[in-house]
Write a protein that holds these residues in place. Structure first.
Motif, short mmCIF file in Angstrom:
data_model
loop_
_atom_site.label_atom_id
_atom_site.label_comp_id
_atom_site.label_asym_id
_atom_site.label_seq_id
_atom_site.Cartn_x
_atom_site.Cartn_y
_atom_site.Cartn_z
N ALA A 92 -16.25 -53.54 36.04
CA ALA A 92 -17.63 -53.07 36.00
C ALA A 92 -17.98 -52.43 34.66
O ALA A 92 -19.14 -52.48 34.23
N TYR A 93 -16.99 -51.81 34.03
CA TYR A 93 -17.20 -51.11 32.76
C TYR A 93 -16.20 -51.62 31.72
O TYR A 93 -15.27 -50.92 31.33
N PRO A 94 -16.35 -52.85 31.25
CA PRO A 94 -15.35 -53.45 30.35
C PRO A 94 -15.20 -52.73 29.02
O PRO A 94 -14.15 -52.83 28.38
N ASP A 95 -16.24 -52.02 28.57
CA ASP A 95 -16.18 -51.34 27.28
C ASP A 95 -15.76 -49.88 27.40
O ASP A 95 -15.72 -49.15 26.40
N HIS A 96 -15.49 -49.42 28.61
CA HIS A 96 -15.06 -48.04 28.84
C HIS A 96 -13.55 -47.97 28.98
O HIS A 96 -12.92 -48.87 29.54
N ASP A 97 -12.98 -46.86 28.50
CA ASP A 97 -11.60 -46.55 28.81
C ASP A 97 -11.54 -45.97 30.22
O ASP A 97 -12.41 -45.18 30.61
N ILE A 98 -10.54 -46.35 30.98
CA ILE A 98 -10.34 -45.79 32.32
C ILE A 98 -9.26 -44.72 32.21
O ILE A 98 -8.13 -45.00 31.81
N VAL A 99 -9.63 -43.48 32.55
CA VAL A 99 -8.73 -42.33 32.40
C VAL A 99 -8.37 -41.81 33.78
O VAL A 99 -9.16 -41.09 34.41
N PRO A 100 -7.19 -42.16 34.31
CA PRO A 100 -6.80 -41.67 35.64
C PRO A 100 -6.33 -40.22 35.59
O PRO A 100 -5.61 -39.83 34.66
N ILE A 101 -6.74 -39.43 36.58
CA ILE A 101 -6.33 -38.03 36.67
C ILE A 101 -5.93 -37.74 38.10
O ILE A 101 -6.68 -38.02 39.04
N ASP A 102 -4.75 -37.19 38.29
CA ASP A 102 -4.24 -36.89 39.63
C ASP A 102 -5.09 -35.80 40.28
O ASP A 102 -5.15 -34.67 39.79
N CYS A 103 -5.75 -36.13 41.38
CA CYS A 103 -6.65 -35.20 42.06
C CYS A 103 -6.20 -34.87 43.48
O CYS A 103 -7.01 -34.51 44.33
N ARG A 104 -4.89 -34.97 43.71
CA ARG A 104 -4.38 -34.62 45.03
C ARG A 104 -4.63 -33.16 45.36
O ARG A 104 -4.79 -32.79 46.54
N ALA A 105 -4.68 -32.31 44.35
CA ALA A 105 -4.98 -30.89 44.61
C ALA A 105 -6.43 -30.74 45.08
O ALA A 105 -6.71 -30.02 46.05
N LEU A 106 -7.37 -31.40 44.41
CA LEU A 106 -8.78 -31.24 44.77
C LEU A 106 -9.08 -31.74 46.18
O LEU A 106 -9.87 -31.12 46.90
N VAL A 107 -8.46 -32.84 46.58
CA VAL A 107 -8.80 -33.41 47.87
C VAL A 107 -8.33 -32.51 49.02
O VAL A 107 -8.83 -32.61 50.15
N ARG A 108 -7.42 -31.60 48.74
CA ARG A 108 -6.99 -30.65 49.78
C ARG A 108 -8.12 -29.72 50.18
O ARG A 108 -8.10 -29.13 51.26
N GLN A 109 -9.13 -29.57 49.31
CA GLN A 109 -10.33 -28.82 49.67
C GLN A 109 -11.51 -29.77 49.87
O GLN A 109 -12.67 -29.39 49.73
N HIS A 110 -11.18 -31.04 50.19
CA HIS A 110 -12.16 -32.02 50.66
C HIS A 110 -13.13 -32.51 49.58
O HIS A 110 -14.25 -32.94 49.90
N GLY A 111 -12.71 -32.46 48.32
CA GLY A 111 -13.52 -33.01 47.24
C GLY A 111 -12.65 -33.73 46.25
O GLY A 111 -11.44 -33.87 46.45
N SER A 112 -13.26 -34.20 45.16
CA SER A 112 -12.47 -34.87 44.14
C SER A 112 -13.15 -34.71 42.79
O SER A 112 -13.95 -33.79 42.59
N LEU A 113 -12.88 -35.61 41.86
CA LEU A 113 -13.22 -35.39 40.46
C LEU A 113 -14.73 -35.34 40.21
O LEU A 113 -15.21 -34.45 39.49
N HIS A 114 -15.48 -36.27 40.76
CA HIS A 114 -16.92 -36.25 40.54
C HIS A 114 -17.54 -34.99 41.10
O HIS A 114 -18.49 -34.42 40.52
N CYS A 115 -17.00 -34.50 42.19
CA CYS A 115 -17.54 -33.31 42.84
C CYS A 115 -17.45 -32.06 41.96
O CYS A 115 -18.28 -31.16 42.09
N VAL A 116 -16.45 -31.98 41.09
CA VAL A 116 -16.28 -30.77 40.27
C VAL A 116 -16.92 -30.90 38.90
O VAL A 116 -16.75 -30.02 38.05
#
Length: 358
Positions: A314-338
């Motif tokens: 979907a975003y061929p010109d963007h770099d995809i930067v993965p970030i481990d968000c297992r900590a955030l999901v323990r409070q029922h959210g994730s990266l976009h939410c913060v």
């Protein structure tokens, strides 16, 4: 269901347009993160570092509880700035300003935030946009809309007048009382410049406190594309609703009457909390920068990699930067939410992608 509206005098930019900076909040001991504070800060710090390699970050939090730990992270002060503002929690997507373009300049729209339908305390978070404005941090003129409850995670914009949202969230009685679909659609037209509102009536994730925020389920993308969370295994409790969601997405059409290009993200394998309750892990909760996608991942090698490759389509010109968000999901959210992007021209003190020294 789609509702079409007349041409507005306002425009809600798409997330992939240029940002001045990204707003975030630092976890502290008076939040629900207290029992796992070091893990939460480590995760938030990783997100800050990733974003600040490319654009500015504005961190907020009470200085007495946050400043020392923020300084210990050694963030680049040219990219990361801290503001002493009280907070209840870290979900900047939902309490941050929603910036719109108008014929008379940018407006930082300050909607009411009531803790996702009165579920959680929000007395400080509801005041953050106002306090940013009062501190002179926002250059966009404040637009007080505290008569209406709206969280940033509940809407998606393509920057061209289409807004995607969910019925379960926006029609929640604990947000805007007896306002119906017609009244809310008209309000979004007036305040956000919506020419069309796509109402998604299906889809939910187990453990979600937000009443089905759209940023957990489906995201608008360039090229008349919708990226959505797949239904996963039939044994997953999310499966039926997500399959109904997929079918409804296939019925949506663009402003020109063409079907959307649909791109399916994998559904992460089920993630559970310490009490065995399923958590709302989703790859749809990514942040789009002007040249990078910050993707939440969950320590699931196959699914994480598939989500990366899917977003690259979907975003061929963007770099995809993965970030481990297992900590955030323990409070029922994730990266976009913060995170909440603040579009170009919204924030004072930024020049050429860097904070100007005080």
């Amino acid at each position: 269901m789609t509702t079409d509206l007349s041409l507005p005098s306002r425009r809600l930019p798409a997330e992939w347009e240029h940002h001045d900076c990204v707003l975030m909040a630092w976890p502290h001991a008076l939040t629900d993160w207290n029992y796992m504070l070091s893990e939460a800060r480590e995760c938030v710090a990783a997100i800050v570092r990733a974003i600040s390699e490319r654009e500015c970050v504005l961190l907020v939090g009470p200085a007495s509880l946050c400043r020392e730990s923020v300084e210990a992270c050694g963030f680049d002060p040219r990219r990361v700035r801290f503001a002493d503002i009280p907070t209840n929690d870290t979900w900047a997507r939902d309490f941050g300003p929603i910036t719109v373009e108008t014929t008379s300049g940018l407006r930082a729209v300050d909607f009411k935030f009531n803790g996702w339908g009165l579920k959680f305390a929000a007395n400080h978070d509801n005041l953050i946009t106002r306090r940013l404005a009062d501190a002179g941090i926002l250059t966009a003129r404040l637009d007080n809309r505290l008569n209406f409850v709206l969280e940033g995670g509940s809407i998606e914009s393509d920057g061209q007048g289409t807004i995607l949202t969910t019925s379960e969230c926006l029609l929640s009685p604990n947000r805007n009382g007896q306002w119906g679909r017609k009244e809310i659609t008209a309000y979004l037209a007036t305040v956000l410049g919506a020419q069309r509102v796509l109402w998604l009536d299906h889809g939910a994730l187990a453990g979600d406190d937000t009443d089905s925020h759209i940023d957990t389920l489906a995201r608008l993308a360039p090229g008349n594309t919708i990226i959505y969370t797949g239904a996963g295994s039939p044994s997953d409790p999310n499966h039926e609703g997500l399959e109904l969601m997929r079918r409804q997405l296939a019925e949506f059409v663009t402003a020109d009457g063409a079907p959307y290009n649909l791109i399916e993200l994998p559904l992460p394998d089920a993630v559970f909390d310490e009490d065995g309750l399923q958590l709302p892990a989703t790859y749809a909760n990514y942040l789009v920068g002007p040249d990078a996608i910050y993707l939440p991942v969950y320590g699931q090698e196959r699914n994480d990699r598939l989500a990366e490759m899917t977003l690259k389509v979907a975003y061929p010109d963007h770099d995809i930067v993965p970030i481990d968000c297992r900590a955030l999901v323990r409070q029922h959210g994730s990266l976009h939410c913060v995170t909440m992007q603040l579009p170009a021209g919204t924030v004072a003190g930024i020049e050429n992608g860097y904070w100007i020294s005080e």
